[in-house]
Design a protein around this motif. Sequence first.
Motif, PDB file in Angstrom:
ATOM      1  N   LEU A  20       0.739  -1.123   0.184  1.00 15.31           N
ATOM      2  CA  LEU A  20       0.001  -0.017  -0.102  1.00 15.31           C
ATOM      3  C   LEU A  20       0.843   1.166  -0.112  1.00 15.31           C
ATOM      4  CD1 LEU A  20      -2.587  -1.151   2.727  1.00 15.31           C
ATOM      5  CD2 LEU A  20      -2.940  -1.024   0.260  1.00 15.31           C
ATOM      6  N   LEU A  21       0.542   2.214  -0.599  1.00 15.46           N
ATOM      7  CA  LEU A  21       0.990   3.728  -0.462  1.00 15.46           C
ATOM      8  C   LEU A  21       0.661   4.267   0.796  1.00 15.46           C
ATOM      9  CD1 LEU A  21       2.508   5.805  -2.067  1.00 15.46           C
ATOM     10  CD2 LEU A  21       0.173   6.586  -2.788  1.00 15.46           C
ATOM     11  N   ARG A  22       1.471   4.868   1.575  1.00 17.92           N
ATOM     12  CA  ARG A  22       1.244   5.681   2.645  1.00 17.92           C
ATOM     13  C   ARG A  22       1.476   7.152   2.581  1.00 17.92           C
ATOM     14  NH1 ARG A  22       3.959   7.572   7.721  1.00 17.92           N
ATOM     15  NH2 ARG A  22       2.396   7.406   9.345  1.00 17.92           N
ATOM     16  N   LEU A  23       0.453   7.911   2.872  1.00 22.79           N
ATOM     17  CA  LEU A  23       0.386   9.353   2.781  1.00 22.79           C
ATOM     18  C   LEU A  23       0.429   9.716   4.300  1.00 22.79           C
ATOM     19  CD1 LEU A  23      -1.346   8.472   0.239  1.00 22.79           C
ATOM     20  CD2 LEU A  23      -1.404  11.102   0.188  1.00 22.79           C
ATOM     21  N   ALA A  24       1.082  10.680   4.827  1.00 17.78           N
ATOM     22  CA  ALA A  24       1.226  10.837   6.223  1.00 17.78           C
ATOM     23  C   ALA A  24       0.802  12.618   6.405  1.00 17.78           C
ATOM     24  CB  ALA A  24       2.665  10.746   6.654  1.00 17.78           C
ATOM     25  N   TRP A  25       0.645  12.989   7.543  1.00 17.66           N
ATOM     26  CA  TRP A  25       0.487  14.544   7.756  1.00 17.66           C
ATOM     27  C   TRP A  25       1.704  14.817   8.690  1.00 17.66           C
ATOM     28  CZ3 TRP A  25      -2.791  18.054   6.460  1.00 17.66           C
ATOM     29  CH2 TRP A  25      -2.618  19.251   7.266  1.00 17.66           C
ATOM     30  N   ARG A  41       0.355  10.732  12.087  1.00 14.26           N
ATOM     31  CA  ARG A  41      -0.792   9.927  11.564  1.00 14.26           C
ATOM     32  C   ARG A  41      -0.564   9.571   9.979  1.00 14.26           C
ATOM     33  NH1 ARG A  41      -4.379   7.899  14.789  1.00 14.26           N
ATOM     34  NH2 ARG A  41      -5.675   7.690  12.792  1.00 14.26           N
ATOM     35  N   GLY A  42      -0.883   8.310   9.548  1.00 19.86           N
ATOM     36  CA  GLY A  42      -0.724   7.834   8.076  1.00 19.86           C
ATOM     37  C   GLY A  42      -1.747   7.092   7.810  1.00 19.86           C
ATOM     38  N   ALA A  43      -2.149   7.359   6.494  1.00 21.15           N
ATOM     39  CA  ALA A  43      -3.250   6.682   5.713  1.00 21.15           C
ATOM     40  C   ALA A  43      -2.811   5.916   4.826  1.00 21.15           C
ATOM     41  CB  ALA A  43      -4.199   7.917   5.211  1.00 21.15           C
ATOM     42  N   TYR A  44      -3.016   4.846   4.441  1.00 21.94           N
ATOM     43  CA  TYR A  44      -2.942   3.586   3.388  1.00 21.94           C
ATOM     44  C   TYR A  44      -3.918   3.567   2.356  1.00 21.94           C
ATOM     45  CZ  TYR A  44       0.754   2.792   6.850  1.00 21.94           C
ATOM     46  OH  TYR A  44       1.863   2.692   7.688  1.00 21.94           O
ATOM     47  N   LEU A  45      -3.572   3.360   1.428  1.00 22.84           N
ATOM     48  CA  LEU A  45      -4.261   3.227   0.041  1.00 22.84           C
ATOM     49  C   LEU A  45      -3.576   2.482  -0.915  1.00 22.84           C
ATOM     50  CD1 LEU A  45      -5.369   6.041  -2.105  1.00 22.84           C
ATOM     51  CD2 LEU A  45      -3.724   6.534  -0.274  1.00 22.84           C
ATOM     52  N   HIS A  46      -4.349   1.469  -1.718  1.00 19.80           N
ATOM     53  CA  HIS A  46      -4.187   1.094  -3.101  1.00 19.80           C
ATOM     54  C   HIS A  46      -3.913   2.118  -4.191  1.00 19.80           C
ATOM     55  CE1 HIS A  46      -5.976  -2.615  -1.495  1.00 19.80           C
ATOM     56  NE2 HIS A  46      -4.902  -2.953  -1.775  1.00 19.80           N
ATOM     57  N   ARG A  47      -3.093   2.112  -4.968  1.00 22.66           N
ATOM     58  CA  ARG A  47      -2.953   3.393  -5.820  1.00 22.66           C
ATOM     59  C   ARG A  47      -4.268   3.517  -6.901  1.00 22.66           C
ATOM     60  NH1 ARG A  47       2.629   5.028  -6.984  1.00 22.66           N
ATOM     61  NH2 ARG A  47       3.882   3.687  -5.463  1.00 22.66           N
ATOM     62  N   LEU A  63      -6.320  11.058   8.889  1.00 21.58           N
ATOM     63  CA  LEU A  63      -5.290  11.949   9.098  1.00 21.58           C
ATOM     64  C   LEU A  63      -5.776  13.008  10.618  1.00 21.58           C
ATOM     65  CD1 LEU A  63      -3.571  12.689   5.814  1.00 21.58           C
ATOM     66  CD2 LEU A  63      -2.950  11.090   7.393  1.00 21.58           C
ATOM     67  N   ARG A  64      -6.845  12.683  10.709  1.00 19.47           N
ATOM     68  CA  ARG A  64      -7.419  13.775  11.738  1.00 19.47           C
ATOM     69  C   ARG A  64      -6.972  15.212  11.620  1.00 19.47           C
ATOM     70  NH1 ARG A  64      -6.469   9.689  17.122  1.00 19.47           N
ATOM     71  NH2 ARG A  64      -7.919   7.864  16.253  1.00 19.47           N
ATOM     72  N   GLN A  65      -7.024  15.692  10.152  1.00 13.19           N
ATOM     73  CA  GLN A  65      -6.882  17.102  10.217  1.00 13.19           C
ATOM     74  C   GLN A  65      -7.741  17.327   8.732  1.00 13.19           C
ATOM     75  OE1 GLN A  65      -4.422  18.875  11.446  1.00 13.19           O
ATOM     76  NE2 GLN A  65      -3.995  17.346  13.055  1.00 13.19           N
ATOM     77  N   PRO A  66      -7.911  18.586   8.569  1.00 11.73           N
ATOM     78  CA  PRO A  66      -8.710  19.001   7.559  1.00 11.73           C
ATOM     79  C   PRO A  66      -7.707  19.190   6.249  1.00 11.73           C
ATOM     80  CG  PRO A  66      -8.294  21.150   9.019  1.00 11.73           C
ATOM     81  CD  PRO A  66      -7.635  19.722   9.773  1.00 11.73           C
ATOM     82  N   VAL A  67      -8.231  18.129   5.271  1.00  8.13           N
ATOM     83  CA  VAL A  67      -7.404  17.945   4.331  1.00  8.13           C
ATOM     84  C   VAL A  67      -8.239  18.146   2.860  1.00  8.13           C
ATOM     85  CG1 VAL A  67      -6.220  16.168   2.848  1.00  8.13           C
ATOM     86  CG2 VAL A  67      -5.928  16.309   5.456  1.00  8.13           C
TER      87      VAL A  67
END
Length: 81
Positions: A20-25, A41-47, A63-67
């Motif tokens: 999975l791809l990880r995006l982080a705040w 905090r991180g968020a995982y997803l398939h491409r 991410l518990r942030q306004p994104v």
Amino acid sequence: MSDPIRTCLGCRGTAPKAQLLRLAWYRGEVVIDERQVLPGRGAYLHRGCVGPALKRRQFGRALRQPVAADQVAARLSELAD
């Protein structure tokens, strides 16, 4: 030892973390964590699951942030370049 299992934000399916791809705040913005080691905090997803995750506004929750969707799309477009 097996790889930890994470849940994809888009399809809600599970997969090993390495797939999975990880995006982080990080430092006040969304960043792509290619090495999957940034703190916070991180968020995982398939491409291929970016669209459903954006549609359901999953990044802000994970991410518990306004994104903003355009912020995530801009980061993901960096991968294509």
